[in-house]
Write a protein that holds these residues in place. Structure first.
Motif, PDB file in Angstrom:
ATOM      1  N   THR A 325       0.823  -1.197   0.000  1.00 34.64           N
ATOM      2  CA  THR A 325       0.000   0.000   0.000  1.00 34.64           C
ATOM      3  C   THR A 325       0.861   1.252   0.000  1.00 34.64           C
ATOM      4  O   THR A 325       2.042   1.232   0.379  1.00 34.64           O
ATOM      5  CB  THR A 325      -0.916   0.034   1.237  1.00 34.64           C
ATOM      6  OG1 THR A 325      -0.121   0.280   2.403  1.00 34.64           O
ATOM      7  CG2 THR A 325      -1.673  -1.283   1.411  1.00 34.64           C
ATOM      8  N   GLN A 326       0.241   2.353  -0.371  1.00 38.31           N
ATOM      9  CA  GLN A 326       0.925   3.638  -0.399  1.00 38.31           C
ATOM     10  C   GLN A 326       1.399   4.014   1.000  1.00 38.31           C
ATOM     11  O   GLN A 326       2.539   4.456   1.188  1.00 38.31           O
ATOM     12  CB  GLN A 326      -0.019   4.691  -0.957  1.00 38.31           C
ATOM     13  CG  GLN A 326       0.599   6.051  -1.161  1.00 38.31           C
ATOM     14  CD  GLN A 326      -0.301   6.959  -1.995  1.00 38.31           C
ATOM     15  OE1 GLN A 326      -1.016   6.488  -2.873  1.00 38.31           O
ATOM     16  NE2 GLN A 326      -0.277   8.252  -1.714  1.00 38.31           N
ATOM     17  N   PRO A 363      -7.342   1.215  -5.796  1.00 38.44           N
ATOM     18  CA  PRO A 363      -7.480   2.570  -5.230  1.00 38.44           C
ATOM     19  C   PRO A 363      -7.521   2.589  -3.711  1.00 38.44           C
ATOM     20  O   PRO A 363      -7.198   3.614  -3.099  1.00 38.44           O
ATOM     21  CB  PRO A 363      -8.799   3.065  -5.834  1.00 38.44           C
ATOM     22  CG  PRO A 363      -9.558   1.817  -6.187  1.00 38.44           C
ATOM     23  CD  PRO A 363      -8.523   0.812  -6.570  1.00 38.44           C
ATOM     24  N   ASP A 364      -7.917   1.464  -3.096  1.00 38.58           N
ATOM     25  CA  ASP A 364      -7.912   1.434  -1.635  1.00 38.58           C
ATOM     26  C   ASP A 364      -6.480   1.356  -1.094  1.00 38.58           C
ATOM     27  O   ASP A 364      -6.210   1.837   0.006  1.00 38.58           O
ATOM     28  CB  ASP A 364      -8.716   0.226  -1.132  1.00 38.58           C
ATOM     29  CG  ASP A 364     -10.201   0.372  -1.411  1.00 38.58           C
ATOM     30  OD1 ASP A 364     -10.685   1.519  -1.515  1.00 38.58           O
ATOM     31  OD2 ASP A 364     -10.877  -0.669  -1.551  1.00 38.58           O
ATOM     32  N   TRP A 366      -3.671   2.300  -3.107  1.00 39.12           N
ATOM     33  CA  TRP A 366      -2.903   3.392  -3.710  1.00 39.12           C
ATOM     34  C   TRP A 366      -3.865   4.470  -4.205  1.00 39.12           C
ATOM     35  O   TRP A 366      -4.264   4.478  -5.366  1.00 39.12           O
ATOM     36  CB  TRP A 366      -2.053   2.856  -4.876  1.00 39.12           C
ATOM     37  CG  TRP A 366      -0.957   1.949  -4.419  1.00 39.12           C
ATOM     38  CD1 TRP A 366      -1.020   0.599  -4.258  1.00 39.12           C
ATOM     39  CD2 TRP A 366       0.349   2.341  -4.013  1.00 39.12           C
ATOM     40  NE1 TRP A 366       0.169   0.120  -3.778  1.00 39.12           N
ATOM     41  CE2 TRP A 366       1.035   1.169  -3.636  1.00 39.12           C
ATOM     42  CE3 TRP A 366       1.012   3.571  -3.952  1.00 39.12           C
ATOM     43  CZ2 TRP A 366       2.349   1.188  -3.180  1.00 39.12           C
ATOM     44  CZ3 TRP A 366       2.329   3.586  -3.510  1.00 39.12           C
ATOM     45  CH2 TRP A 366       2.984   2.419  -3.121  1.00 39.12           C
ATOM     46  N   PRO A 367      -4.247   5.385  -3.319  1.00 37.01           N
ATOM     47  CA  PRO A 367      -5.169   6.452  -3.738  1.00 37.01           C
ATOM     48  C   PRO A 367      -4.629   7.276  -4.901  1.00 37.01           C
ATOM     49  O   PRO A 367      -5.404   7.793  -5.705  1.00 37.01           O
ATOM     50  CB  PRO A 367      -5.314   7.302  -2.472  1.00 37.01           C
ATOM     51  CG  PRO A 367      -4.941   6.383  -1.350  1.00 37.01           C
ATOM     52  CD  PRO A 367      -3.909   5.460  -1.899  1.00 37.01           C
ATOM     53  N   ASP A 368      -3.293   7.386  -4.986  1.00 43.22           N
ATOM     54  CA  ASP A 368      -2.697   8.175  -6.077  1.00 43.22           C
ATOM     55  C   ASP A 368      -1.335   7.590  -6.432  1.00 43.22           C
ATOM     56  O   ASP A 368      -0.296   8.189  -6.145  1.00 43.22           O
ATOM     57  CB  ASP A 368      -2.565   9.647  -5.656  1.00 43.22           C
ATOM     58  CG  ASP A 368      -2.063  10.528  -6.801  1.00 43.22           C
ATOM     59  OD1 ASP A 368      -2.065  10.064  -7.971  1.00 43.22           O
ATOM     60  OD2 ASP A 368      -1.653  11.662  -6.522  1.00 43.22           O
TER      61      ASP A 368
END
Length: 605
Positions: A325-326, A363-364, A366-368
């Protein structure tokens, strides 16, 4: 008797065809069934032979899915050509093919053997240096005999061992996993080149033995390697070779097998691999070098989050894939930055994707992702994305290799629509436009999941090793079109794959599914690096970092990495297998190893 050239002596005696060079002797029997191989005698024109090394069975057995290939009659050998070196052919009557023959080319430096058939059929198992006889006086399966005692395979298996007894099996190919008998998945494919010695108990592949090493190798263009694997099959006092075509190569007319090359005189197996790679290049079976100079950033020290993901997963009771994850990667890199460790390249590992096949970020997690990659690039770093070969999650079943029930088992690169999906995925991962993530390259994994099975259906003529090359070629070419300086990492150190890879990863250190997986890792990783450097000297090496048995061995390997290739770091705070924390001296050792690597690459430049 006649002298064929200054390097090869040729003679005939009682129907036998005898060849001597400065490096070997060969005697093809008068009945065309076998050939004795000798170590060199006093000289190519001497009357004496050296010691017998092997008795090669010349029949061959090119089985089809309709049944086995048996030899019902054998003809005497015929000398087809004398200059510039002898070429001998022996025909046989096959129960499966209209015509069949073996060709033996006696070059000064090596013996080359190939088997041809004429007729129709779908190849199953192809047995070379062995055959099935229904001749009077001795029927059944007939392998070759040998005096070899030690075997070296460039395909890593058990991490504890670098060489094995010649009475043990070996497999080189593109299929493997954690199940028994299939643990040869670290390199897919490794060079199709085995080294054998009559010397006993050789433990160190760098050791020079008085007897020397003989190499037994497969030479063929990659498009002709439509088999999944080469198997060295030992028997009591001998061996055979098997190529597994699985019914996906259809013969209608004439088929000639890949060439088996028997070469004497290598001082050690790694030199044998170097000579093998050079041979493939000279014969057009592998791309020519040298490659253009690579961008400096390719050889910058790397951080891959897979080890850190596994540690966090153990601590929190979560799967490692859920921690790509980010937020987690920011945390890993912040911890390293606090310790003065800044990797030049970051690899986001399994599973940043929402679905493997579509290459869209979750997207959960890595939102961006696009913005995150850009921010890292602006800070002087590069970002690679982990990509699993063959996985089709999110793509239509019609794009896949399928079983008789229509169930997908792998993406099908022989399907033009599947190739388009691959190209679109690469453009999405690497593209700098509004629909792209802007990554700098790919870490390709899971190439050992190449589809295998006679009942599978697919598009196009390629299968096995050739099909994997087609998959990687599609991805590699697409990556270079989107971003010419993209870095593509694989674990495919066969010389013919040098055109679809920029860097070879040494892969996992241990087979964690083994009953007792722990093993000394530094000798194993030195061995793998030596294989890559010998077979693919123009490619960079990713030293990997997972999974280490304990901190002591991790420290030992960290110190060795600058001498092997690009240092890779997989941990940020703790090791995952033992939970041992990284101490201040460990981060200092990382900084020191990375400085040593930077100094080495500056000198090499």
């Amino acid at each position: 008797m006649a002298t064929a050239s200054g390097e090869v002596w040729l003679g005939r005696h009682e129907g036998r065809i005898e060849v001597r060079t400065r490096t070997y002797g060969l005697c093809v029997a008068a009945d065309g069934r076998t050939a004795q191989v000798f170590s060199p005698g006093a000289g190519p024109d001497a009357d004496s032979w050296g010691s017998q090394v092997a008795v090669l069975q010349l029949f061959g057995a090119l089985d089809t899915l309709d049944g086995p290939d048996e030899t019902a009659e054998a003809a005497p050998p015929v000398l087809l050509r004398q200059h510039p070196y002898p070429v001998i052919e022996a025909e046989r009557r096959s129960t499966r093919w209209e015509r069949a023959a073996v060709r033996v080319e006696c070059r000064p430096e090596a013996v080359e053997l190939s088997w041809s058939v004429h007729g129709s059929g779908a190849l199953g198992e192809v047995h070379l240096l062995a055959g099935r006889s229904v001749l009077p006086g001795g029927g059944g399966y007939l392998p070759s005999g040998s005096s070899f005692r030690t075997l070296f395979s460039p395909n890593p298996g058990d991490p504890r061992r670098l060489v094995r007894a010649a009475g043990e099996s070996a497999v080189v190919g593109v299929v493997g996993d954690a199940r028994p008998g299939r643990g040869h998945w670290f390199f897919t494919p490794a060079p199709l080149c085995l080294a054998l010695s009559t010397a006993p108990a050789v433990d160190d592949p760098t050791q020079t033995v008085p007897e020397g090493w003989w190499t037994l190798a497969i030479d063929a263009p990659v498009s002709d390697m439509t088999f999944t694997q080469l198997a060295y099959v030992p028997v009591d006092g001998g061996f055979s070779l098997r190529l597994d075509y699985e019914g996906h190569t259809r013969v209608d007319g004439v088929f000639r097998s890949p060439t088996v090359v028997l070469t004497p005189g290598s001082p050690n197996p790694y030199e044998a691999l170097r000579r093998y790679g050079a041979r493939l290049v000279s014969r057009g079976s592998a791309p020519k070098g040298p490659r253009p100079r690579h961008p400096d950033w390719w050889s910058a020290p790397m951080f891959c989050g897979w080890g850190a993901q596994n540690h966090e997963g153990h601590v929190r009771g979560l799967g490692a894939q859920g921690l790509a994850t980010q937020a987690e990667y920011d945390r890993y890199l912040e911890r390293l930055a606090d310790q003065g460790v800044k990797p030049g390249t970051i690899v986001i590992d399994d599973k940043w994707q929402l679905q493997y096949g579509t290459c869209e970020p979750d997207p959960d997690k890595w939102p961006d992702l696009r913005g995150w990659i850009r921010a890292r690039q602006e800070g002087g770093q590069r970002v690679l994305l982990w990509w699993p070969a063959w996985l089709w999650e999110g793509l239509a079943d019609e794009l896949c290799v399928r079983n008789p029930q229509g169930v997908p088992v792998a993406l099908d690169p022989g399907n033009p629509a599947a190739r388009k999906a691959l190209e679109d995925g690469v453009a999405r991962m690497l593209g700098d436009g509004p629909d792209g993530l802007g990554a700098d390259g790919l870490k390709i994994d899971f190439t050992a999941r190449t589809p295998s099975g006679a009942a599978l259906t697919h598009h196009g003529p390629r299968w096995g090793i050739a099909l994997l090359h087609e998959l990687l070629s599609t991805v590699y070419d697409a990556a270079k079109r989107v971003k010419p300086d993209a870095l593509v990492i694989t674990h495919t150190p066969h010389p013919a794959f040098a055109d679809v890879s920029d860097m070879v990863r040494l892969n996992d250190m241990l087979r964690l599914d083994d009953p007792e997986p722990d093993a000394p890792i530094v000798p194993q990783m030195r061995h793998r690096a030596a294989v890559v450097a010998a077979a693919c000297p123009d490619l960079l090496i990713d030293t990997d970092d997972w999974c280490v048995p304990d901190r002591e061995q991790w420290r030992e390997y960290l110190a060795a990495k600058p001498g092997l290739g690009v240092p890779a770091l997989y941990y940020s705070t703790h090791l995952d297998r033992t939970g041992e924390p990284l101490e201040p001296e460990d981060y200092a050792a990382v900084r020191s190893a990375w400085r040593a690597w930077d100094e080495r690459r500056r000198v090499d430049a």
